[in-house]
Write a protein that holds these residues in place. Structure first.
Motif, short mmCIF file in Angstrom:
data_model
loop_
_atom_site.label_atom_id
_atom_site.label_comp_id
_atom_site.label_asym_id
_atom_site.label_seq_id
_atom_site.Cartn_x
_atom_site.Cartn_y
_atom_site.Cartn_z
N ARG A 21 0.82 -1.22 0.00
CA ARG A 21 0.00 0.00 0.00
C ARG A 21 0.85 1.27 0.00
N ILE A 22 2.10 1.13 0.45
CA ILE A 22 3.02 2.28 0.41
C ILE A 22 4.13 2.05 -0.61
N ASP A 23 3.88 1.11 -1.52
CA ASP A 23 4.77 0.82 -2.65
C ASP A 23 6.16 0.35 -2.21
N VAL A 24 6.17 -0.56 -1.26
CA VAL A 24 7.41 -1.15 -0.77
C VAL A 24 7.21 -2.66 -0.68
N ALA A 25 8.26 -3.40 -0.93
CA ALA A 25 8.25 -4.86 -0.77
C ALA A 25 9.09 -5.23 0.45
N GLN A 26 8.72 -6.30 1.11
CA GLN A 26 9.42 -6.72 2.32
C GLN A 26 10.92 -6.89 2.09
N PRO A 27 11.37 -7.51 0.98
CA PRO A 27 12.82 -7.61 0.77
C PRO A 27 13.51 -6.24 0.69
N GLN A 28 12.80 -5.22 0.22
CA GLN A 28 13.38 -3.87 0.20
C GLN A 28 13.60 -3.37 1.63
N TRP A 29 12.65 -3.65 2.51
CA TRP A 29 12.78 -3.26 3.92
C TRP A 29 13.99 -3.95 4.55
#
Length: 161
Positions: free
Chosen positions: A45-53
């Motif tokens: 929903r905030i245009d992020v993927a878990q691997p990016q985090w």
């Protein structure tokens, strides 16, 4: 669980008294899908993927790792090393990461801002997911899962495959 406990088929409506007879694979898989699905849906929903985090956190540690170090450190939590390599490329493209002349990754100012925003989301999701669960119960659950994982690894190591 007593070795003589009679096992029953997976049942999402099992009573507390029947939980000891339930299959761990079913319940751990159900929990995994629910938790990871919720986290990934909210991040999307905030245009992020878990691997990016995960990658932002690793890149912000110490003197900054090189690309290969991040891939090696996170390959076991992702869907293979290619997923982490993609996350690095995506973050570089967004301008959230940069590569120095020493080949080390570091967060840009916009990367730090994004990391702070995502961290707040993760804190809020953790509170939601852990609602009604004490830290003591959480630690107990993780200890049980760790023990089961160790048991499986130890039994698997003793067999020729």
């Amino acid at each position: 669980m007593d070795q003589r406990t009679v096992l029953t088929p997976a049942d999402p409506a099992a009573t507390d008294d029947d939980l000891a007879t339930q299959p761990i694979g079913y319940w751990s898989g159900l929990a995994h899908r629910a938790v990871i699905g919720r986290i990934r849906d909210e991040m999307a929903r905030i245009d992020v993927a878990q691997p990016q985090w995960w990658t932002l956190n690793r890149a912000d540690a110490g003197d900054g790792p090189v690309r290969e170090e991040v891939i090696e450190q996170l390959a076991h939590v992702g869907d293979g090393p290619q997923e982490i390599a993609r996350a690095i490329d995506q973050l570089l493209h967004r301008g959230w990461l940069t590569i120095g002349t020493d080949h080390r990754l570091s967060l840009t100012d916009s990367g730090r801002t994004a990391k702070a925003r995502i961290k707040q989301l993760v804190i809020d999701l953790r509170a939601e997911i852990h609602e009604g669960i004490t830290d003591e119960d959480y630690v107990t659950a993780l200890k049980v899962l760790r023990r089961m994982t160790d048991n499986v690894a130890r039994q698997g190591a003793g067999q020729d495959r």
